[in-house]
Scaffold this motif. Structure first.
Motif, PDB file in Angstrom:
ATOM      1  N   GLU A  58       2.753   6.938  -1.854  1.00  0.00           N
ATOM      2  CA  GLU A  58       1.697   5.994  -2.207  1.00  0.00           C
ATOM      3  C   GLU A  58       2.137   5.089  -3.360  1.00  0.00           C
ATOM      4  OE1 GLU A  58      -2.758   6.778  -1.706  1.00  0.00           O
ATOM      5  OE2 GLU A  58      -2.351   7.270  -3.804  1.00  0.00           O
ATOM      6  N   SER A 110      -5.478   3.011  -1.504  1.00  0.00           N
ATOM      7  CA  SER A 110      -4.841   4.309  -1.286  1.00  0.00           C
ATOM      8  C   SER A 110      -4.548   4.495   0.196  1.00  0.00           C
ATOM      9  CB  SER A 110      -5.723   5.449  -1.794  1.00  0.00           C
ATOM     10  OG  SER A 110      -6.920   5.512  -1.049  1.00  0.00           O
ATOM     11  N   LEU A 111      -3.628   5.389   0.469  1.00  0.00           N
ATOM     12  CA  LEU A 111      -3.319   5.752   1.843  1.00  0.00           C
ATOM     13  C   LEU A 111      -4.401   6.689   2.356  1.00  0.00           C
ATOM     14  CD1 LEU A 111       0.536   6.355   1.503  1.00  0.00           C
ATOM     15  CD2 LEU A 111      -0.638   4.329   2.370  1.00  0.00           C
ATOM     16  N   TRP A 119       4.465   2.471  -2.038  1.00  0.00           N
ATOM     17  CA  TRP A 119       3.697   1.486  -1.281  1.00  0.00           C
ATOM     18  C   TRP A 119       2.984   0.522  -2.232  1.00  0.00           C
ATOM     19  CZ3 TRP A 119      -1.923   1.941  -0.439  1.00  0.00           C
ATOM     20  CH2 TRP A 119      -2.428   0.968   0.437  1.00  0.00           C
TER      21      TRP A 119
END
Length: 155
Positions: free
Chosen positions: A133, A13-14, A136
């Motif tokens: 997210e 996760s970011l 990404w």
């Protein structure tokens, strides 16, 4: 005999971001870069690992590329997601290209405050964070962002 232990893998996760942008601005606006020990003119926060980089400055040039590009190589194998502290914009670097994704922080009317010119309080938009997210995690930046530029190692 091996013991059975619970095995838990969590999804990458970011960074978890504060709900209001003023907390980021107040904290990172005057932070010192760990590479050059100066306050960056354009501080950018890597949303993958939390590193503060000097965007577009030659003070932290570890090789032929500026710090933001070099960090993208070392942190994300060429892909990096930065929060530009002075503008609240998300900057994505992917290989030799870069783009401005937008902002994760919106005002009370759901609008971005580009370059923080209006001075309105900004709040984290969880839907935008989830979309960023997801892009990404699925490596779909190439398909969802159309305004790429060649950065020529100058970021």
């Amino acid at each position: 005999m091996l013991q059975k232990r619970p095995f838990h893998i969590s999804r990458p996760s970011l960074l978890r971001l504060p709900s209001t942008y003023d907390k980021i601005l107040l904290y990172y606006h005057a932070q010192i870069c760990k590479s050059c020990n100066k306050v960056p003119k354009e501080p950018c926060l890597c949303l993958v690992c939390g590193t503060l980089v000097c965007m577009k400055e030659s003070c932290c040039r570890p090789n032929t590329a500026l710090e933001a590009v070099a960090h993208a190589e070392s942190c994300g194998a060429g892909t990096a997601i930065y929060l530009a502290v002075n503008s609240s914009s998300i900057i994505i670097i992917r290989g030799k290209r870069a783009c401005v994704w937008g902002s994760l922080y919106l005002d009370d009317f759901g609008e971005e405050d580009k370059d923080l010119k209006r001075g309105k309080p900004l709040h984290l938009c969880e839907q935008r964070l989830a979309a960023l997210e997801q892009q990404w995690l699925t490596h779909s930046f190439d398909h969802t962002n159309k305004r790429w530029i060649l950065h020529k190692d100058n970021l």
